[in-house]
Scaffold this motif. Structure first.
Motif, PDB file in Angstrom:
ATOM      1  N   LEU A  98       0.796  -1.232   0.000  1.00  0.00           N
ATOM      2  CA  LEU A  98       0.000   0.000   0.000  1.00  0.00           C
ATOM      3  C   LEU A  98       0.837   1.294   0.000  1.00  0.00           C
ATOM      4  O   LEU A  98       0.529   2.234  -0.749  1.00  0.00           O
ATOM      5  N   PRO A  99       1.904   1.369   0.817  1.00  0.00           N
ATOM      6  CA  PRO A  99       2.673   2.622   0.845  1.00  0.00           C
ATOM      7  C   PRO A  99       3.219   3.031  -0.529  1.00  0.00           C
ATOM      8  O   PRO A  99       3.335   4.212  -0.828  1.00  0.00           O
ATOM      9  N   VAL A 100       3.521   2.035  -1.359  1.00  0.00           N
ATOM     10  CA  VAL A 100       4.075   2.370  -2.675  1.00  0.00           C
ATOM     11  C   VAL A 100       3.026   3.105  -3.512  1.00  0.00           C
ATOM     12  O   VAL A 100       3.306   4.140  -4.124  1.00  0.00           O
ATOM     13  N   PHE A 101       1.783   2.583  -3.498  1.00  0.00           N
ATOM     14  CA  PHE A 101       0.726   3.236  -4.291  1.00  0.00           C
ATOM     15  C   PHE A 101       0.411   4.627  -3.741  1.00  0.00           C
ATOM     16  O   PHE A 101       0.155   5.561  -4.492  1.00  0.00           O
ATOM     17  N   PHE A 102       0.437   4.733  -2.422  1.00  0.00           N
ATOM     18  CA  PHE A 102       0.137   6.044  -1.830  1.00  0.00           C
ATOM     19  C   PHE A 102       1.202   7.064  -2.181  1.00  0.00           C
ATOM     20  O   PHE A 102       0.897   8.222  -2.467  1.00  0.00           O
ATOM     21  N   LEU A 429       7.650  -8.570  -8.196  1.00  0.00           N
ATOM     22  CA  LEU A 429       8.911  -8.441  -8.942  1.00  0.00           C
ATOM     23  C   LEU A 429       9.345  -6.981  -8.974  1.00  0.00           C
ATOM     24  O   LEU A 429      10.520  -6.654  -8.840  1.00  0.00           O
ATOM     25  N   GLY A 430       8.362  -6.095  -9.126  1.00  0.00           N
ATOM     26  CA  GLY A 430       8.695  -4.674  -9.215  1.00  0.00           C
ATOM     27  C   GLY A 430       9.058  -4.057  -7.883  1.00  0.00           C
ATOM     28  O   GLY A 430      10.034  -3.314  -7.774  1.00  0.00           O
ATOM     29  N   MET A 431       8.299  -4.398  -6.839  1.00  0.00           N
ATOM     30  CA  MET A 431       8.451  -3.674  -5.566  1.00  0.00           C
ATOM     31  C   MET A 431       9.482  -4.277  -4.626  1.00  0.00           C
ATOM     32  O   MET A 431       9.964  -3.607  -3.729  1.00  0.00           O
ATOM     33  N   ILE A 545      18.948   5.761  -7.252  1.00  0.00           N
ATOM     34  CA  ILE A 545      17.754   4.932  -7.478  1.00  0.00           C
ATOM     35  C   ILE A 545      16.496   5.667  -7.018  1.00  0.00           C
ATOM     36  O   ILE A 545      16.508   6.349  -5.994  1.00  0.00           O
ATOM     37  N   LYS A 546      15.396   5.529  -7.815  1.00  0.00           N
ATOM     38  CA  LYS A 546      14.113   6.122  -7.403  1.00  0.00           C
ATOM     39  C   LYS A 546      13.530   5.239  -6.300  1.00  0.00           C
ATOM     40  O   LYS A 546      12.917   4.209  -6.586  1.00  0.00           O
ATOM     41  N   THR A 547      13.698   5.645  -5.079  1.00  0.00           N
ATOM     42  CA  THR A 547      13.313   4.757  -3.970  1.00  0.00           C
ATOM     43  C   THR A 547      11.804   4.562  -3.854  1.00  0.00           C
ATOM     44  O   THR A 547      11.344   3.563  -3.320  1.00  0.00           O
ATOM     45  N   ASP A 548      11.028   5.537  -4.356  1.00  0.00           N
ATOM     46  CA  ASP A 548       9.579   5.393  -4.166  1.00  0.00           C
ATOM     47  C   ASP A 548       8.944   4.291  -5.026  1.00  0.00           C
ATOM     48  O   ASP A 548       7.746   4.033  -4.935  1.00  0.00           O
ATOM     49  N   LEU A 549       9.753   3.616  -5.852  1.00  0.00           N
ATOM     50  CA  LEU A 549       9.205   2.496  -6.630  1.00  0.00           C
ATOM     51  C   LEU A 549       9.228   1.197  -5.827  1.00  0.00           C
ATOM     52  O   LEU A 549       8.749   0.167  -6.294  1.00  0.00           O
ATOM     53  N   PHE A 550       9.799   1.250  -4.624  1.00  0.00           N
ATOM     54  CA  PHE A 550      10.007   0.004  -3.889  1.00  0.00           C
ATOM     55  C   PHE A 550       9.291   0.004  -2.541  1.00  0.00           C
ATOM     56  O   PHE A 550       8.973   1.058  -2.003  1.00  0.00           O
ATOM     57  N   ALA A 555      13.104   0.323   0.152  1.00  0.00           N
ATOM     58  CA  ALA A 555      13.294   1.743  -0.170  1.00  0.00           C
ATOM     59  C   ALA A 555      14.257   2.390   0.828  1.00  0.00           C
ATOM     60  O   ALA A 555      15.123   3.188   0.450  1.00  0.00           O
ATOM     61  N   LYS A 556      14.142   2.013   2.097  1.00  0.00           N
ATOM     62  CA  LYS A 556      15.037   2.568   3.126  1.00  0.00           C
ATOM     63  C   LYS A 556      16.478   2.196   2.842  1.00  0.00           C
ATOM     64  O   LYS A 556      17.390   3.028   2.913  1.00  0.00           O
ATOM     65  N   ARG A 557      16.666   0.913   2.503  1.00  0.00           N
ATOM     66  CA  ARG A 557      18.041   0.444   2.213  1.00  0.00           C
ATOM     67  C   ARG A 557      18.602   1.175   1.012  1.00  0.00           C
ATOM     68  O   ARG A 557      19.755   1.608   0.997  1.00  0.00           O
ATOM     69  N   LEU A 558      17.762   1.344  -0.004  1.00  0.00           N
ATOM     70  CA  LEU A 558      18.221   2.004  -1.235  1.00  0.00           C
ATOM     71  C   LEU A 558      18.514   3.480  -0.974  1.00  0.00           C
ATOM     72  O   LEU A 558      19.456   4.050  -1.541  1.00  0.00           O
ATOM     73  N   ALA A 559      17.718   4.088  -0.080  1.00  0.00           N
ATOM     74  CA  ALA A 559      17.946   5.510   0.231  1.00  0.00           C
ATOM     75  C   ALA A 559      19.303   5.672   0.904  1.00  0.00           C
ATOM     76  O   ALA A 559      20.046   6.631   0.627  1.00  0.00           O
ATOM     77  N   ARG A 560      19.642   4.723   1.783  1.00  0.00           N
ATOM     78  CA  ARG A 560      20.962   4.800   2.451  1.00  0.00           C
ATOM     79  C   ARG A 560      22.076   4.653   1.423  1.00  0.00           C
ATOM     80  O   ARG A 560      23.087   5.344   1.454  1.00  0.00           O
TER      81      ARG A 560
END
Ligand SMILES: O=C(O)CCCC[C@@H]1SC[C@@H]2NC(=O)N[C@@H]21
Length: 577
Positions: A98-102, A429-431, A545-550, A555-560
């Motif tokens: 859900l957070p990804v869609f929001f 696969l995407g998220m 990386i666009k973190t909001d796609l995950f 997303a947190k790991r990618l943001a770091r």
């Protein structure tokens, strides 16, 4: 045979009339459904209490009321274990998908796939979804027609047409707000219907204890089955693992539910609606199961199918209503209205979401391509209404085809499984991973769908084994020859093993095949330079990386990782842009 009295017709017409009236009310109040945000997302200011009930009604239709009661009547209580799967489903749906869609704030969940993989993935997935929902709506509309036929003898065709037109009418004119408000009214009727059956049977039986005792004597009480054999129809493994994947495909990535949750103010509210929905849904499901046992109590000595009064056990709930409630003016009408209401709420939700997907994924992009300009707000809303209406008519057509399917509950869950599992695989696969690319993911989806359809519809499968029924107490037995498979007879080993796999596993199989094949195919495509995951990066150099796609944990790991990269680049004197 008793039938609907004039009072029942009055109550029944009143319920349909009230639903239509709520639609008319929302057409002429508030923003008058003039914007797409109002028509499709109810202006995003719905209360969580309304939305949680609405979430429950989206996928609890007459199929549940008739199908789950018939399931308990014919096979016993084991099916209730599927409700435990929601305890696993809700947190995953609420905190992973859900957070990804929001965050993306998209109206159609398939827009996510467009951003993550590309336009082909978006269109393919939304086409598959449209097919799934149209098939499902056919069954949902067919179910109350079965009920009305059982109690009034009214031809199914008329029932399908009446229900189809009322529902299309109020969904088309009232938009999402009408849909959510009507859901509240209709869910109340669903509870009234189920509880009335339990109360009436309990009065006849001198309490629930007797009903339980007779169900036990009839072999209907079973809660523990841990058989590891995947061909066993219902086991804890099949119901909980298979149920979780099916429910995740409905609550995590299905347009109907995500769109409903988006009518709340923010993600926190939306997550709460999922949790609040859990006890309401379980209460309805458990009481519907109990109503199946209550019905068994009343027909234990004379099964109405053996007696030849109905042709399908999915009709046993409405038959009970007419047999044991028909003498109280209007009560049978009220209960049958509850069955109708259950389907109305589901179809209206689906119509609104199908309109949203078709508008966002097909109509607007095509218009832009042809005319070179985007839709105005007025055109958007008008197109949504026309689409909701067209899908209503399509759904009426599908209901006639649904007559060809067997038991309605298993048919609905099979459709959810064979299509929902692979779709969940594609979103996962995407998220959940950065590697998958469009070509790989689509290969996975094709493989998952092919596998699930093959197992689900590929060939003849053994008929499910019913528990015993009696006709000893029947006054006369009018049935023509009926073949009733029993647990003890028939040798299933002559059927191909895969076709014997329980329908509860279809979703997991579709999900796993899509995910595993999609991942490996993406790896191969990347290796051979046929495709890449370039869309996940902000920049051409593929560093940020666009973190909001995950999903949030990834997303947190990618943001770091992004932060580290930016720091390193700053240290090396490179402009981080
Ligand atoms: O009602 C429908 O339209 C579709 C069938 C949904 C069945 C599921 S199984 C888990 C949950 N509990 C129920 O009693 N029904 C739903």
């Amino acid at each position: 045979m008793a039938t609907f009295s004039p009072w029942d017709y009055v109550v029944f017409s009143l319920v349909l009339g009230i639903s239509a009236a709520i639609g008319i009310y929302f057409r002429f109040t508030g923003g008058k459904q003039k914007t797409t945000k109002e028509f499709l997302l109810a202006n995003q200011n719905m209360s969580k209490w309304m939305v949680c009930v609405s979430l429950m009604t989206s996928f609890m239709s007459a199929v549940t009321i008739l199908g789950v009661s018939a399931e308990n009547y014919q096979y016993g209580t084991l099916f209730v274990i599927i409700n435990l799967s929601y305890i696993v489903t809700m947190p995953i749906a609420a905190y992973i998908f859900l957070p990804v869609f929001f965050k993306l704030g998209t109206t159609s969940v398939y827009e996510y796939l467009g951003r993550r993989f590309g336009p082909t993935a978006r269109l393919t997935a939304s086409t598959v979804y449209l097919l799934q929902m149209i098939l499902y709506m056919g069954i949902v509309l067919y179910a109350p027609a079965l009920a009305l036929e059982a109690v009034t003898g009214l031809n199914k065709v008329y029932a399908i047409l009446i229900l189809g037109f009322v529902c299309t009418f109020y969904s088309t004119i009232g938009g999402m707000k009408a849909v959510v408000f009507i859901d509240l009214f209709q869910s109340l009727l669903m509870f009234i219907a189920v509880f009335s059956v339990i109360v009436v049977a309990a009065i006849h039986a001198d309490g629930l204890g007797d009903i339980w005792h007779e169900a036990e004597r009839g072999g209907r009480i079973e809660f523990l089955n841990f058989d590891p054999d995947p061909t066993t129809r219902h086991t804890w493994w099949a119901l909980i693992i298979g149920g979780t994947v099916t429910n995740l495909s409905l609550y995590g990535v299905n347009q109907v539910q995500v769109q409903r949750m988006q009518t709340t103010r923010n993600i926190k509210e939306a997550q709460k609606t999922l949790w609040l929905n859990l006890p309401i849904l379980s209460l309805l499901s458990l009481s519907t199961s109990l109503s199946g046992l209550a019905i068994y109590y009343m027909y234990k000595d004379c099964d109405p199918v053996l007696e030849g009064r109905i042709t399908l056990r999915d009709q046993v709930f409405p038959l009970f209503v007419i047999d044991f409630m028909g003498h109280i003016a209007g009560l049978a009408g009220l209960v049958v209205s509850g069955i109708f209401a259950a389907s109305l709420s589901t179809i209206s939700a689906s119509l609104n979401s199908l309109a949203a997907v078709t508008l966002q994924d097909y109509v607007r992009p095509t218009y832009k391509k042809i005319k070179g300009q985007t839709f105005t707000e007025k055109q958007n809303t008008k197109a949504s209404k026309i689409l909701a209406c067209l899908y209503g008519f399509l759904c009426i057509g599908m209901a006639f085809l649904a007559q060809l399917l067997g038991g309605i509950l298993q048919a609905a869950l099979t459709i959810f499984g064979v299509v929902g599992g692979p779709l969940l695989g594609l979103f996962s696969l995407g998220m959940l991973n950065t590697r998958p690319n469009q070509k790989g993911a689509l290969t996975g989806l094709a493989a998952g769908l092919a596998m699930a359809f093959w197992i689900g519809f590929g060939g003849p499968r053994p008929p499910p084994k019913l528990l015993d029924f009696s006709d000893e107490g029947c006054k006369s037995v009018n049935s023509t020859f009926l073949y009733i498979p029993k647990a003890s007879d028939s040798d299933d080993s002559s059927y191909f093993w895969l076709y014997r796999v329980s329908y509860q596993w279809y979703s997991l199989i579709g999900f796993l095949v899509t995910f595993i094949v999609g991942y490996i195919a993406s790896f191969i495509c990347e290796l051979l330079k046929w495709d890449s995951n370039a869309r996940i990066y902000e920049d051409k150099d593929k560093t940020i990386i666009k973190t909001d796609l995950f999903c949030p944990p990834l997303a947190k790991r990618l943001a770091r990782k992004n932060e580290r990269l930016i720091k390193d680049e700053c240290k090396n004197g490179v402009d981080p842009k």
